[in-house]
Design an enzyme around this catalytic site. Structure first.
Site, PDB file in Angstrom:
ATOM      1  N   GLU A 168      44.892  33.578  29.409  1.00  0.00           N
ATOM      2  CA  GLU A 168      45.576  33.763  30.689  1.00  0.00           C
ATOM      3  C   GLU A 168      44.593  33.615  31.858  1.00  0.00           C
ATOM      4  OE1 GLU A 168      47.184  37.668  30.368  1.00  0.00           O
ATOM      5  OE2 GLU A 168      48.521  37.177  28.710  1.00  0.00           O
ATOM      6  N   PRO A 169      43.954  32.458  32.012  1.00  0.00           N
ATOM      7  CA  PRO A 169      43.008  32.297  33.119  1.00  0.00           C
ATOM      8  C   PRO A 169      43.731  32.163  34.454  1.00  0.00           C
ATOM      9  CG  PRO A 169      43.315  30.207  32.033  1.00  0.00           C
ATOM     10  CD  PRO A 169      44.103  31.223  31.230  1.00  0.00           C
ATOM     11  N   GLY A 170      43.136  32.690  35.499  1.00  0.00           N
ATOM     12  CA  GLY A 170      43.680  32.515  36.848  1.00  0.00           C
ATOM     13  C   GLY A 170      42.586  32.036  37.783  1.00  0.00           C
ATOM     14  N   ARG A 171      41.741  32.976  38.198  1.00  0.00           N
ATOM     15  CA  ARG A 171      40.662  32.690  39.143  1.00  0.00           C
ATOM     16  C   ARG A 171      39.800  31.503  38.700  1.00  0.00           C
ATOM     17  NH1 ARG A 171      38.260  36.851  42.101  1.00  0.00           N
ATOM     18  NH2 ARG A 171      39.147  38.287  40.568  1.00  0.00           N
ATOM     19  N   TYR A 206      38.120  44.282  48.926  1.00  0.00           N
ATOM     20  CA  TYR A 206      37.071  44.485  47.920  1.00  0.00           C
ATOM     21  C   TYR A 206      35.649  44.422  48.493  1.00  0.00           C
ATOM     22  CZ  TYR A 206      40.814  42.756  44.760  1.00  0.00           C
ATOM     23  OH  TYR A 206      41.983  42.551  44.080  1.00  0.00           O
ATOM     24  N   TYR A 264      43.572  34.256  44.946  1.00  0.00           N
ATOM     25  CA  TYR A 264      43.879  35.499  45.659  1.00  0.00           C
ATOM     26  C   TYR A 264      43.654  35.356  47.162  1.00  0.00           C
ATOM     27  CZ  TYR A 264      43.755  37.026  40.876  1.00  0.00           C
ATOM     28  OH  TYR A 264      43.984  37.117  39.529  1.00  0.00           O
ATOM     29  N   CYS A 318      44.282  43.527  64.498  1.00  0.00           N
ATOM     30  CA  CYS A 318      43.856  44.772  65.138  1.00  0.00           C
ATOM     31  C   CYS A 318      43.454  45.816  64.101  1.00  0.00           C
ATOM     32  CB  CYS A 318      44.983  45.292  66.024  1.00  0.00           C
ATOM     33  SG  CYS A 318      44.447  46.544  67.201  1.00  0.00           S
ATOM     34  N   GLY A 369      40.057  36.520  32.792  1.00  0.00           N
ATOM     35  CA  GLY A 369      38.915  37.299  33.267  1.00  0.00           C
ATOM     36  C   GLY A 369      37.647  36.525  33.509  1.00  0.00           C
TER      37      GLY A 369
END
Length: 415
Positions: free
Chosen positions: A273-276, A316, A370, A342, A239
């Protein structure tokens, strides 16, 4: 170290001009800095040096094999949410003994895959899943290591689509049910309660939600110990936010101190659990201006990248900085940076003051998380290639998809 710099040829990644990458690999193209990825992982690892810990990179942020392989070499574990992600980690050389399996909808087949691989832990997210995993592991004459993902009902103060720890979210088990479910788990013969898991959301830049969630979960750990359920690890999720525009990310020292203070003298291994935060600012999307289309109320710069390449702005209304690779001396105008898909939602950036001409290269910044992992073939567009820069060297780590591959698994109807 600065990973994205301006040199004589314009914007560079490490020591490689983006103009050279565009010439060699074309556009649109994802580009990553190996140094940025390495430094992000090592900085978090070092911040937690005083605690027994395991970093499990959340591969949904970016599941490209070369990135997984780099993290595996650095000692990382992995947080997965599907059987496909499990296969990716194994193909990239990841250690199955460092894998945690999250997600609310694990199928029986996925459970079997993970049990055969002997992963470290299943993060169980419902009572039904607990019973199913017990049955599946029993049929395989195994005992599944589990933690319960506990939903602490804490507001992470982030976008509602990436908030996961409130009581009305689909994730985890309700806080008030967790104690009962742990007591149930210890009666089931084919699961073994080894930990507890909590993940409240993504792109968090305030310590207070973390403090509140950690305190609630650790109070539950103490209650469970009183019940005779002694856990081995505490999974605090991910997070951590990054800077896209004007956000002020949390200092890793402050985040680590918050964990130290919350854990205190308890003898628990910490899993994160880091991602970003590991990949977001390590990657960019390189695109070329195809057409300039001035209008009465808005000016459109139509580029060759689109929402199928980078979905976050459309999904987002996410903000990404857009930088021209070569800076022009001409007057700036406000431009809508849009793609050829389109859909009116097909934009990468809105209202950006830029001096640009047709044919110019633009870098969409902070696109490492992402971006590629959420890309698609909408409008039958091939997914972009990916390039890793390592000092003065470039490595093609994913080729551009051939158009024919987009329908290679399809069949026409018989005559």
């Amino acid at each position: 170290m600065q990973y994205f710099n301006r040199g004589p040829a314009g914007l560079e990644v490490e020591n490689v001009p983006l103009t050279r990458i565009a010439e060699q690999f074309g556009t649109p193209c994802y580009i990553y800095s190996r140094a940025a990825l390495t430094d992000a992982y090592e900085a978090l690892d070092q911040a937690l040096a005083g605690l027994p810990h395991l970093i499990c990179y959340a591969i949904k942020a970016n599941s490209t094999l070369a990135i997984l392989n780099l993290f595996a070499r650095l000692g990382s574990g992995f947080d997965i949410v599907s059987g496909g992600e499990l296969q990716r980690v194994l193909a990239a050389g990841g250690d199955p003994g460092k894998i945690v399996f999250s997600g609310v909808g694990k199928t029986e087949h996925e459970m079997k895959q993970a049990l055969r691989a002997r992963i470290a832990c299943f993060n169980v997210e419902s009572e039904s899943e607990l019973y199913r995993l017990n049955a599946v592991s029993g049929a395989m004459e195994m005992r599944a290591p589990i933690s319960l993902r506990v939903n602490p009902d804490v507001d992470p103060k982030t976008h509602p689509y990436i908030s996961t720890g409130l009581k009305d979210n689909k994730f985890g088990v309700a806080f008030q049910d967790a104690r009962r479910l742990y007591k149930l788990a210890v009666t089931l013969p084919h699961v073994r309660a080894v930990g507890i898991d909590c993940h409240i959301g993504s792109q968090i830049t305030d310590l207070s939600p973390f403090r509140e969630a950690f305190a609630k979960v650790l109070s539950l750990v103490d209650e469970l110990a009183g019940d005779g359920v002694v856990l081995e690890h505490l999974d605090l999720g991910g997070g951590l936010g990054i800077r896209y525009r004007d956000e002020i990310p949390l200092a890793l020292a402050d985040y680590a101190r918050t964990i130290y203070q919350a854990v205190g003298s308890r003898t628990l291994k910490i899993i994160l659990e880091p991602g970003r935060s590991l990949v977001g600012n390590a990657g960019i999307l390189l695109t070329r201006v195809e057409y300039l289309k001035p209008g009465g109320t808005r000016n459109f710069a139509i580029v060759d990248a689109a929402m199928n390449d980078l979905l976050r702005p459309a999904l987002y209304e996410a903000w990404h900085d857009v930088q021209p690779v070569r800076v022009r001396d001409s007057a700036k105008q406000a431009w809508e940076i849009v793609g050829p898909v389109c859909e009116s939602a097909d934009f990468l950036a809105q209202g950006r003051d830029l001096a640009i001409e047709e044919g110019d290269l633009l870098a969409v910044m902070s696109a490492g998380a992402y971006g590629m992992s959420m890309s698609s073939n909408y409008n039958s567009r091939p997914r972009s290639p990916e390039v890793m820069v390592d000092g003065e060297r470039t490595h093609l780590i994913r080729s551009r998809e051939p158009i024919a591959s987009l329908y290679s698994l399809e069949q026409t109807l018989p005559a």
